[in-house]
Design an enzyme around this catalytic site. Structure first.
Site, short mmCIF file in Angstrom:
data_model
loop_
_atom_site.label_atom_id
_atom_site.label_comp_id
_atom_site.label_asym_id
_atom_site.label_seq_id
_atom_site.Cartn_x
_atom_site.Cartn_y
_atom_site.Cartn_z
N LYS A 1 0.81 -1.23 0.00
CA LYS A 1 0.00 0.00 0.00
C LYS A 1 0.84 1.28 0.00
O LYS A 1 0.46 2.28 -0.59
CB LYS A 1 -0.95 0.01 1.21
CG LYS A 1 -2.12 -0.97 1.07
CD LYS A 1 -3.06 -0.84 2.26
CE LYS A 1 -4.33 -1.64 2.04
NZ LYS A 1 -5.34 -1.39 3.08
N ASP B 1 -10.24 3.21 1.93
CA ASP B 1 -10.50 2.53 3.21
C ASP B 1 -11.37 3.40 4.14
O ASP B 1 -12.26 2.89 4.82
CB ASP B 1 -9.18 2.18 3.92
CG ASP B 1 -8.61 0.86 3.43
OD1 ASP B 1 -9.35 0.04 2.87
OD2 ASP B 1 -7.38 0.64 3.61
N GLY C 1 -4.80 1.39 17.84
CA GLY C 1 -3.92 1.06 16.72
C GLY C 1 -3.46 2.30 15.99
O GLY C 1 -4.16 3.33 16.00
P1 NAP Z 1 -0.49 -2.43 10.30
O1 NAP Z 1 -0.14 -1.17 9.59
O2 NAP Z 1 0.47 -3.56 10.27
O3 NAP Z 1 -0.82 -2.07 11.84
C1 NAP Z 1 -1.06 -3.08 12.79
C2 NAP Z 1 -1.56 -2.45 14.08
O4 NAP Z 1 -1.85 -3.52 14.99
C3 NAP Z 1 -0.52 -1.57 14.76
O5 NAP Z 1 -1.17 -0.56 15.48
C4 NAP Z 1 0.15 -2.57 15.74
O6 NAP Z 1 0.75 -1.95 16.86
C5 NAP Z 1 -1.05 -3.36 16.20
N1 NAP Z 1 -0.66 -4.66 16.72
C6 NAP Z 1 -0.28 -5.75 16.01
N2 NAP Z 1 0.03 -6.76 16.86
C7 NAP Z 1 -0.17 -6.28 18.13
C8 NAP Z 1 -0.04 -6.85 19.44
N3 NAP Z 1 0.36 -8.13 19.61
N4 NAP Z 1 -0.36 -6.08 20.50
C9 NAP Z 1 -0.78 -4.81 20.33
N5 NAP Z 1 -0.91 -4.21 19.12
C10 NAP Z 1 -0.62 -4.95 18.02
O7 NAP Z 1 -1.87 -3.05 9.74
P2 NAP Z 1 -3.12 -2.23 9.15
O8 NAP Z 1 -3.01 -2.17 7.69
O9 NAP Z 1 -3.29 -0.97 9.93
O10 NAP Z 1 -4.32 -3.26 9.46
C11 NAP Z 1 -4.74 -3.49 10.80
C12 NAP Z 1 -5.92 -4.46 10.83
O11 NAP Z 1 -7.03 -3.90 10.16
C13 NAP Z 1 -5.62 -5.79 10.11
O12 NAP Z 1 -6.17 -6.84 10.87
C14 NAP Z 1 -6.33 -5.65 8.78
O13 NAP Z 1 -6.72 -6.90 8.24
C15 NAP Z 1 -7.53 -4.82 9.21
N6 NAP Z 1 -8.13 -4.07 8.10
C16 NAP Z 1 -9.44 -4.32 7.80
C17 NAP Z 1 -10.03 -3.62 6.79
C18 NAP Z 1 -11.47 -3.89 6.47
O14 NAP Z 1 -11.89 -3.58 5.35
N7 NAP Z 1 -12.25 -4.39 7.42
C19 NAP Z 1 -9.30 -2.66 6.05
C20 NAP Z 1 -7.97 -2.43 6.39
C21 NAP Z 1 -7.40 -3.15 7.42
P3 NAP Z 1 2.32 -1.56 16.84
O15 NAP Z 1 2.42 -0.25 16.12
O16 NAP Z 1 2.68 -1.47 18.27
O17 NAP Z 1 3.03 -2.67 16.12
#
Ligand code: NAP
Length: 277
Positions: free
Chosen positions: A70, A107, A133
């Site tokens: 992305k 998004d 997050g």
């Molecule tokens: P990302 O950029 O990798 O961010 C991941 C987030 O999760 C960060 O804030 C991270 O915190 C936190 N995290 C991961 N493991 C953790 C843990 N063990 N304890 C505490 N915090 C943790 O991913 P993203 O693109 O933002 O996506 C996040 C989620 O949203 C995913 O599950 C994705 O599938 C979902 N999503 C859904 C949609 C939808 O259409 N429904 C759209 C987009 C994304 P740190 O910064 O501390 O690592």
């Protein structure tokens, strides 16, 4: 019609096998009677630019990009929407007839459309919106909430520096909560959004008990496997309205489909069940 005229689109990620987008767009193509195709493509980062430059020559009108591309897609694009630049990531690319790549991010649109559909009164509360997050999805959610007029966002992230980075981008409407103390800070929240990956099937759960959460708070989760996460189940048992994350996925696909195939598709109950199977 020659092969070159058949409209093509797809989704690029690495890996890509888990993506629900082919089912989503495939259902729209079939029910709208459009003779186009939407194709999943597993592409490594090193090959992303070469692939993106080739696709318009093959009849592609555009693509969705997903993890881990992305941010890179935004750098490769020739034109970037103001919103995608603000979010720092693209999920929807459109190619013009000369192969110029335009990057956008839908998004936030998907997030709000899902929230509006699932809890139309979500903006009536007076308290802050709490966002858990600070990754790419959080950036899209925060931009969308601010654009909708939400004036106070409280942000909590395991890695505090990442949350502080978002405050620098989005300004004083955003304040930072301690990740370890979120539970005690939820009393006034009128909206609670999980944008972390915690709560996914087989993974760790969110460490919050929601003890102080008011039943007036609307709670939504971007995680949609399972459809009802522990967060949503817990919030529902406290009397809160809850909205699952699947609708965000469905709604974020609408603008891209319309740009590539020329028809604005609907998000329906039938679509939800098709994508879930
Ligand atoms: P990302 O950029 O990798 O961010 C991941 C987030 O999760 C960060 O804030 C991270 O915190 C936190 N995290 C991961 N493991 C953790 C843990 N063990 N304890 C505490 N915090 C943790 O991913 P993203 O693109 O933002 O996506 C996040 C989620 O949203 C995913 O599950 C994705 O599938 C979902 N999503 C859904 C949609 C939808 O259409 N429904 C759209 C987009 C994304 P740190 O910064 O501390 O690592």
């Amino acid at each position: 019609m020659s092969a070159a005229q058949i409209p093509l689109a797809g989704v690029i990620g690495h890996p890509i096998g888990h993506s629900k987008s082919p089912k989503l767009h495939g259902h729209w193509l079939a029910t709208l009677g459009i003779s186009g195709f939407y194709i999943p493509m597993d592409v490594r980062s090193d090959d992303l630019e070469t692939v993106l430059r080739s696709l318009p020559k093959m009849g592609f009108r555009g693509v969705n990009v997903t993890i881990p591309h992305k941010e890179q897609a935004l750098e490769i694009a020739d034109q970037v929407s103001v919103l995608a630049a603000r979010i720092g990531a693209a999920n929807t690319l459109t190619f013009d007839t000369n192969g110029v790549i335009h990057a956008d991010n839908t998004d936030g649109y998907g997030f709000l459309a899902n929230l509006d559909a699932g809890a139309s009164n979500w903006q009536t509360g007076q308290g802050p919106s709490v966002v858990l997050g600070a990754g790419g999805a959080a950036r899209a959610v925060i931009a969308a909430l601010l654009d909708r007029g939400v004036s106070r966002i409280q942000l909590a992230n395991r890695t505090r520096a990442r949350a502080e980075g978002l405050k620098t981008v989005f300004g004083d409407c955003v304040s930072i909560l301690d990740w370890d103390a979120v539970d005690v800070s939820l009393e006034d929240a009128s909206l609670l959004v999980n944008t972390t990956s915690l709560g996914m099937t087989g993974g760790d759960a969110l460490p919050m008990t929601l003890e102080t959460l008011s039943p007036d708070c609307v709670v939504t989760d971007l995680v949609y496997t399972p459809l009802e996460t522990e967060l949503l189940k817990n919030a529902r048992s406290k009397g809160c309205q809850t909205v699952d994350g699947l609708g965000m996925l469905l709604h974020q696909g609408v603008p891209g489909f319309e740009r590539w195939f020329g028809v604005r598709p609907d998000v329906t109950a039938e679509l939800r069940s098709v994508v879930l199977t």
